[in-house]
Each structure stands twice: as C-alpha cells, then as structure tokens.
Scaffold this active site. Structure first.
Site, PDB file in Angstrom:
ATOM      1  N   GLU A   1       1.884   6.831  -7.053  1.00  0.00           N
ATOM      2  CA  GLU A   1       1.237   5.625  -6.533  1.00  0.00           C
ATOM      3  C   GLU A   1       1.972   4.354  -6.921  1.00  0.00           C
ATOM      4  O   GLU A   1       2.123   3.434  -6.125  1.00  0.00           O
ATOM      5  CB  GLU A   1      -0.213   5.568  -7.052  1.00  0.00           C
TER       6      GLU A   1
ATOM      7  N   HIS B   1      -0.401  -0.660   5.002  1.00  0.00           N
ATOM      8  CA  HIS B   1      -0.999   0.671   5.129  1.00  0.00           C
ATOM      9  C   HIS B   1      -0.502   1.364   6.396  1.00  0.00           C
ATOM     10  O   HIS B   1      -0.124   2.540   6.369  1.00  0.00           O
ATOM     11  CB  HIS B   1      -2.522   0.539   5.150  1.00  0.00           C
TER      12      HIS B   1
ATOM     13  N   ASP C   1      -3.056  -3.007  -2.477  1.00  0.00           N
ATOM     14  CA  ASP C   1      -4.145  -2.099  -2.127  1.00  0.00           C
ATOM     15  C   ASP C   1      -3.912  -0.733  -2.760  1.00  0.00           C
ATOM     16  O   ASP C   1      -2.779  -0.358  -3.055  1.00  0.00           O
ATOM     17  CB  ASP C   1      -4.228  -1.964  -0.597  1.00  0.00           C
TER      18      ASP C   1
ATOM     19  N   ASP D   1       0.860  -1.185   0.000  1.00  0.00           N
ATOM     20  CA  ASP D   1       0.000   0.000   0.000  1.00  0.00           C
ATOM     21  C   ASP D   1       0.896   1.234   0.000  1.00  0.00           C
ATOM     22  O   ASP D   1       2.079   1.165   0.363  1.00  0.00           O
ATOM     23  CB  ASP D   1      -0.933   0.011   1.217  1.00  0.00           C
TER      24      ASP D   1
END
Length: 853
Positions: free
Chosen positions: A663, A828, A695, A629
């Site tokens: 990203e 995350h 993710d 993530d």
C-alpha cells in the site's frame, strides 16, 4: 509580591530531584507529596530517563522489573523511590493534549452522531500490576488460579494474561502485597506478590474496553461474524432470491475529542440459503465438462458460514481426494472420521459421504512463533455469504435486498436506542460495565455541525456569471443546456465497429456531430472502420494499421469481454498512445436514452483530449492539489495512481502510474518532480503550496505514511531548493461514523451537502474533520474522514474544509458531488485501469490528459 512561574523542562526535573533528596533526608514517615511536573522534553527527558534507570538499578535485582521489594531496600531508599513512583504515576495518567482542528465558516445546525459517551467513575480506571511467584510457576492455569485466590471478589473483573501483567478496575493493593498459598494439586508453598505499577491512560486501555463490549455482545446473544456482530434470531428472509439478511452492529471504543466513546453502527450481512454442496450440483447441471474449473472459480476465496457454530471461513482450496469418511486427529479421543465427529458434537448427519472437502488455512500465534493449521469443512454444511457479481448486476435482487439494508437515519437511531435499552435491562451486561466503573450515556452524543456555503458551478460562455448553476449538488440538466468551459474540436477521429452494429454506429456518429455545437466545439464526421468479426486479433490488427495520427479512437463492441477491453486499452495507452473510448452496442440500443448517453460519451472524450467541462471558483492562486490511491492486484502487485493539478482552477491534471509492492508508495520522487515542473511550465512558477489528498490509508498505516511517503515529497522540495510547502491529508471512506441532523428528539434526517463536523467525535490525537459532500435521498449518507498528517503551509481549517468541498464538485465523470476530492478519484481510476487491464506503464504522451476516464 509577584508569583514566580512554574518551572518547565530541565528546571522542572531539577525541582523534582531536589524534592526527591529532601524526601530521602526526611527520616521516617510518609513520603513527600509532589505535584506531577509538566511533561519534559529534549535533554530534560533524557536526564529523567537516566535518573530513573539509576534508581531502578540501585533499588532491586537487575533481572526483575520496576519497584523494589521492601525486604531488599533500606527504608530511607524505599520512601524516596515510592515518592518518585507516585509522582511518575500521576504523570502517566495525565491526558495527552487534545488536537483541535476547528473552522468557523458556515451555518450552524443541530446534529448528533452514532457515538455514545462512556463515563468512567472517579478514582476508577485501569490499574496495572506486576505479578511475581516465589518459586516461579510454569503452568499458566496454576498462575491464574493463584491470582484468583489473591484477588478474591475482584477476580471476576480482572484482566490477566497468565504471565506478569494484571489489570484491575481499582487501586486494590499499593504499592505491594504478598499472599501465601500452595501450588494447586500439590503441597508446595508459594508466595504470590502483586506490585502496583501505574494507572494507565485511557488511550492505552482501548483494547481492554473493546474486550468488555465483546462480552456484552455475547451476553445479548449476538454472534460474531468477521469483525462485526449479528443476530441470527432476527434475520430477514428474501425467499425469491434464496437470501437471508442478518441485522447487527459494528462496535468499537475509542478516545475521541469529547472523551471515551463507543461507536455503534448498524450493519447487515447477506447470507445465501444455498450451500456450497448445492452450488456444486448447480454447476454440474449447467457446465459438466468444466465442472472443476467452474467450482474452483466460484468457491476459492469465497466466505462461507457454518451455522452449527456461527463462524465464517475463507475457502483456500478444495480437497478433491478427501471426503467425510476420512479421519483426523481429534484432541479429545484421537483418530476420528468427520461423519462421527459431526454426529457426536453437533448431532448432524452428513448425507453425501463422497463429497470433497473444503480447506481453509488459519495462522495461530504461539510462544514458538506462527503456526499454520488446516481446517477441513463439509460443503453441505457451508452456506455461501455475500452476493455474486451476477446478483449485483441484477436490479431486482439489489432492490429487494436494499429494502432491508438501506435504512434511514430514523431507523438507525431507533436501532441504537434499542441497543442501549437492552444493555440497561440486562443485569449481566450492567455488571460487566459497573465492575470497571463504566456506564453508558442515555443517548447519542450531540455535535456542533456547520453547513458550508453551496458552490456555484460555472460553464463556458463569454459571461461567466450568466452561465453558472446554483441549484444544488446535481447539475445533470444544466450541463446539457450550457457550453463546456474548455471544449476541444474533434476533427480527426475513428469509429471501429462490426457489421452487425452498423446501425448503432451510424446513429452514434450523426448524433455526436449534432451535439458538438451545443458543447461549444466542432465535431466532424469520423472515419468509419468496419471489422469483419469481434475477435481480439481483429481489433489488434485494426488498431496497428489505422490509429496513428488520430485524435481519438472509438470502439463499439458487441459484448463485454475483459480480454478484448484489455488489449484495446493496452494498444492505445502503451503501444500507440492515443485517446480511446470503448462503448457496448447495448448501451446505444435504447432510443429514448441514446441522446443523453452520447452526450456523456462526448464529454468523456473531451476530457481524454485535455478539455474541461465545468469549474468552481478557486479564490487562491499558486496552489497545487494532488491525489494518491493504490490498486491491489494479484500476486501482491500493486499500482499507485498519482495525479496533480497543473493550473490555477484545478481542472487540468498531470497523471502518473507506478507499479509497487504493498500500500505505501515507494516511488513518489520522480513523478512529483515532473508534476512540479509541469505546473511551472504552465503557470510560470512553482506552486507555493501543495495539498496532497491520500486515499486508501487505514489508521494502522498513518505512521508509515508519514515516514515514507511524506518524506519523499519533502526531499523533492529540498532538492529543487524551492519554498513550496506540503500539506498532507489522508482521506478515509471506510468508516463507521454516521452523522444525523436533529429535527427533534424523535426525528432525524441526513445532513445537507457541505456539512462539516470537527469537534466531539474527532480523534483526540489528530487534526481531523468529517465532511458530508453528497445529498442523499435514500438510506443514510456516509461522511468522509479527513486526517491532516502534515501541515507545513499552516492552512486554516476553514480553507482546507472549503477546498475539500470544492474539489468534490470537479469529477468530470459525474455531474454532481462525489464522496472524495476529485484528484483522489482520478488517482483511483488511473490505478485501477492500469492494474486491471493495461498492466504496463502508460505512455508519457498521455500524462497531461484524463485518458483513464
């Protein structure tokens, strides 16, 4: 006599070319009807493209597109070309092969989803035409008028970009039609030519269908705010908090496995009754000395709504040197001041003529490129949207807002059916659909859902079967009654606190020592370090002087301060690597709950020291699961969290954080190699299969993810010369799909935990499925979407679905199931703490511990 099989590949192309030659030699008459050959591949596809290019070159002018006109091509050639064009047109409208990824395990249940089938009439669809003018016309408005004249009644249902592309709902002219006219407002004759190109695939027309539903939402008086549509006329008031809640819908059309469907999900937009101007006065009254700083902090980046046109804007700046008396260039009348503009256009009288203006920047696409323009807004006309952090932390505010926004499956289905009724009752809305040969189904689409077997949670003890929990998706009580699967003795640890928190610290130390026996470990008394004050420098000095050669450092802080938390984590994760735990003294102040809270803190510390709390049965061996993530911080600086399991039960993890731009990850090779080596060192061999759960990737980034991220992992496998296979799965949480269990025609409820849907509403071109891992008592549960981008290991759908569900039970910060597999949430948490607070790469000594929980 045995029938010969239909030719494929190059054979099919040669067969088509043979018929093409026969058609040319056939003389006058209609071209030979050919059946569309199967889709060619490889060298056959290249030969086909070369052949088409030769025919185009031979058939017309090099500067024009596609089908040649009848005036420039001999009749024999025209017949052949039109035959091939027809055959290729038939190939173009053939639906792409549906990707199905269906499992079989589990108990079937009746279910429906918030999708409505969009029926397309036979022989209707989207037909593409090329528009030519002789002589050529520059003015776009004149082009549109001439096309409207040529189409007549069809002009109301066309989509024309004002250039060369025209889309019609039916095959109106084929293959070519010319119309004689004059250029509007002149006497110059002009010839408008419409040339049929092809019937477009459904997947190529999704944007057009979405445009049609934008028109329908406008007809039904819904106002667009952001990406969704809301009804200001049906708003709910929350006067005690100066809030308004606008109900609405998220609408989009997509081609799913079950056909063309409309996804319709209820949405809510929270609008504050407070304007930016009123916020100015509130800040001036509470903090006059730092007025501009506080205003900048609260307003810049905020989303505001202007009710006079129901549009939303993001505030980029505040023009303190401007006010409504200033002038700007009005397109209709030249220089005009803001006061006059709002009075003439919206009948609004601006009260304060000395207030500063708000600036928002918008980028418009033009033929000359991107053009940035600034829009000035009046603070007293701008209403703030969304909730502040203070509101989100206020239980009463969230409870009152949730009364309108947290709606049940029955309420959602009622809203969907009400919307369908409104479309049926609106003649204009029906005309928009019927003009394109479309019609909505009577109700939402039914799906075949399965409920996977519930997972047993195993705790520590000599007999694993005697210490397991099978009571559902919440084992909060069970974990306090059982020992941990991998307890860690805490014999050398430190407790930091200020003098005013001495009472809380003493109670914390006594309680955690008593809890150790029940957890299955020994926790000895800590070394108490009393701080003179709570300044950041005091904490830095104390850590530097005392933390070395310690298992864990626990800090009890009197208040929540981001700078203090940041320096503690940076010191303990980078400078002097050691497990650390920060606790607010307020958390330890409730005597009724303090024992439960301290037990959870003790479990969190166990994880940070490399221990494990519980496990589920993993029936395979030699598999590694990874979670990825990305956290996006300021200045386009992003942090990627990469986490991988290094043991067979998937309870111990190796973690790495990498700084990057954007990203998509660029630096996966080094950490992935280290993770494979860590797994080999622990288990004795490299993993046979690696399953990566990624993710945070949207639909538009899937191809980039396949090209850049997956390629890096494959290169590592190749460099190590091992036979490990990679299965790469994208996990999407921010979706509008909702799944309801059907009790009867009027009663719907949330599906049980473990529900899987892998048909009808899944994507046509992907291997994907939906999983509901949580059990929700309030509101509507949100399923999680899994998209399998690469599957080198040929894992069965049943096995991947079961594995994803098992991993949703293994997040050690929550004694229940979570929405995504545990490695994703670990990644995350790692990326967020590094990006927000540590802001440096953590020490390698902490790689094999969950130090970021």
């Amino acid at each position: 006599m045995e029938q010969k099989p239909a030719p494929k590949g190059r054979g099919a192309l040669l067969e088509m070319l043979k018929k093409h030659k026969e058609a040319r030699a056939g003389g006058a008459g209609e071209p030979v009807e050919e059946q569309a050959p199967p889709k060619t591949r490889g060298r056959a596809m290249l030969l086909q493209k070369i052949q088409e290019a030769k025919e185009r070159k031979a058939g017309g002018d090099s500067g024009q597109l596609s089908t040649p006109g009848p005036s420039t091509v001999p009749s024999e050639t025209r017949r052949g070309v039109s035959g091939v064009t027809k055959a290729l047109g038939e190939v173009a409208i053939t639906a792409s092969e549906t990707c199905s990824y269906r499992g079989e395990s589990g108990t079937p249940i009746k279910a429906t989803a918030n999708y409505i089938l969009l029926n397309v009439e036979k022989d209707r669809g989207v037909f593409e035409y090329e528009v030519r003018f002789q002589p050529d016309i520059d003015a776009k408005s004149n082009r549109i008028k001439l096309v409207n004249q040529a189409l007549g009644e069809l002009s109301t249902t066309k989509v024309y970009d004002g250039d060369v592309c025209l889309y019609l709902p039916c095959l109106a002219f084929s293959p070519r039609q010319e119309f004689e006219s004059v250029i509007p407002n002149t006497e110059t004759p002009v010839t408008t030519t419409l040339i049929y190109k092809r019937k477009r695939k459904l997947s190529e027309c999704l944007h057009l269908y979405n445009v049609l539903f934008k028109r329908i939402m406008h007809i039904l008086l819904y106002q667009r705010m952001g990406r969704n549509y809301f009804s200001p006329d049906h708003k709910y008031l929350v006067p005690q908090h100066k809030l308004e809640v606008l109900p609405g819908f998220c609408v989009h059309v997509d081609e799913m496995e079950g056909g063309l469907m409309v996804c319709l999900d209820t949405q809510h937009r929270v609008i504050r009754s407070q304007t930016v101007y009123e916020l100015f006065h509130e800040i001036r009254a509470t903090n006059p000395r730092n007025f501009r700083e506080e205003v900048t902090k609260n307003v810049i980046g905020a989303c505001v709504l202007t009710k006079y046109n129901n549009r939303t804007y993001i505030i980029d700046d505040i023009a303190w040197n401007m006010n409504p008396k200033d002038t700007f260039e009005d397109r209709s009348k030249g220089p005009s001041c803001f006061i006059d503009y709002y009075r003439e256009h919206y009948n609004i009288r601006i009260e304060d003529v000395d207030q500063p203006l708000l600036i928002t920047r918008q980028v418009k696409q033009s033929p000359d490129g991107k053009i940035e323009r600034m829009i000035c807004l009046i603070p007293e006309l701008c209403y703030l949207t969304g909730l502040t952090d203070a509101m989100r932390n206020d239980f009463k505010v969230m409870k009152d807002v949730a009364a309108f926004t947290r709606i049940t499956p029955n309420q959602r289905m009622l809203a969907l059916r009400t919307y369908l009724d409104r479309v049926r009752q609106s003649e204009k809305a029906k005309q928009v659909l019927s003009g394109w040969g479309l019609s909505l189904a009577d109700d939402t689409v039914d799906v075949k859902a399965r409920v996977l077997p519930q997972e047993a949670i195993y705790f520590g003890g000599p007999d694993a079967e005697a210490h397991k929990y099978t009571g559902g998706t919440d084992w909060n009580k069970a974990i306090s009654d059982n020992k941990l699967t991998g307890p860690v003795n805490i014999t050398n640890w430190q407790l930091y606190y200020t003098r005013r928190d001495q009472k809380y610290a003493a109670n914390f130390a006594q309680t955690i020592v008593r809890l150790g026996k029940g957890m299955g470990c020994v926790i000895q008394d800590p070394r108490h370090i009393v701080l003179d004050d709570d300044r950041t420098e005091t904490y830095m000095t104390a850590i530097r002087d005392n933390v070395a050669n310690t298992q864990v450092a626990v800090f009890i802080c009197p208040t929540l301060r981001a700078d203090r938390y940041s320096i503690i984590k940076k010191m303990c994760c980078v400078n002097i690597p050691v497990a650390s735990q920060v606790i607010l003294s307020k958390t330890l102040s409730n005597p009724q709950k303090v024992r439960t809270i301290i037990h959870k803190i003790a479990m969190q510390i166990t994880c940070k020291l490399g221990g494990t709390l519980w496990s589920v049965k993993i029936p395979v061996s030699g598999w590694m699961v990874c979670g990825i993530d990305v956290y996006h911080g300021a200045n386009n600086q992003s942090v990627c969290g990469f986490v991988a399991s290094i043991n067979g039960s998937m309870t111990k993890y190796f973690s790495k954080a990498m700084f990057q731009d954007g990203e998509i990850g660029d630096y996966f090779k080094m950490p992935f190699r280290q993770m494979l080596q860590a797994a080999k060192d622990r288990e004795g061999a490299f993993p046979s299969k690696v399953i990566v759960f990624r993710d945070g990737v949207g639909d538009g980034q899937l191809e980039h993810c396949r090209k850049y991220e997956i390629t890096q992992l494959q290169e590592v496998i190749k460099e190590l010369n091992i036979e490990t296979t990679i299965t790469f799965v994208v996990v999407q949480k921010r979706i509008n799909t909702r799944i309801f269990r059907t009790v009867n025609e009027t009663n719907f409820e949330n599906p049980p935990s473990g529900t899987v849907v892998d048909n009808m509403v899944t994507r046509r071109q992907f291997y994907d499925f939906f999983l509901v891992p949580q059990s929700v008592r309030q509101g509507t549960v949100n399923p999680t979407h899994y998209v399998v981008l690469v599957d080198e290991g040929n894992i069965k759908p049943d096995h991947l679905q079961r594995l994803a569900y098992k991993l949703c039970h293994l997040y050690y910060n929550w004694s229940g199931t979570i929405r995504v597999p545990a490695p994703c949430l670990y990644a995350h948490k790692l990326a967020a703490i590094v990006g927000q607070y540590i802001k440096k790469t953590p020490s390698t000594q902490l790689d094999d511990k969950l130090f970021y929980l």
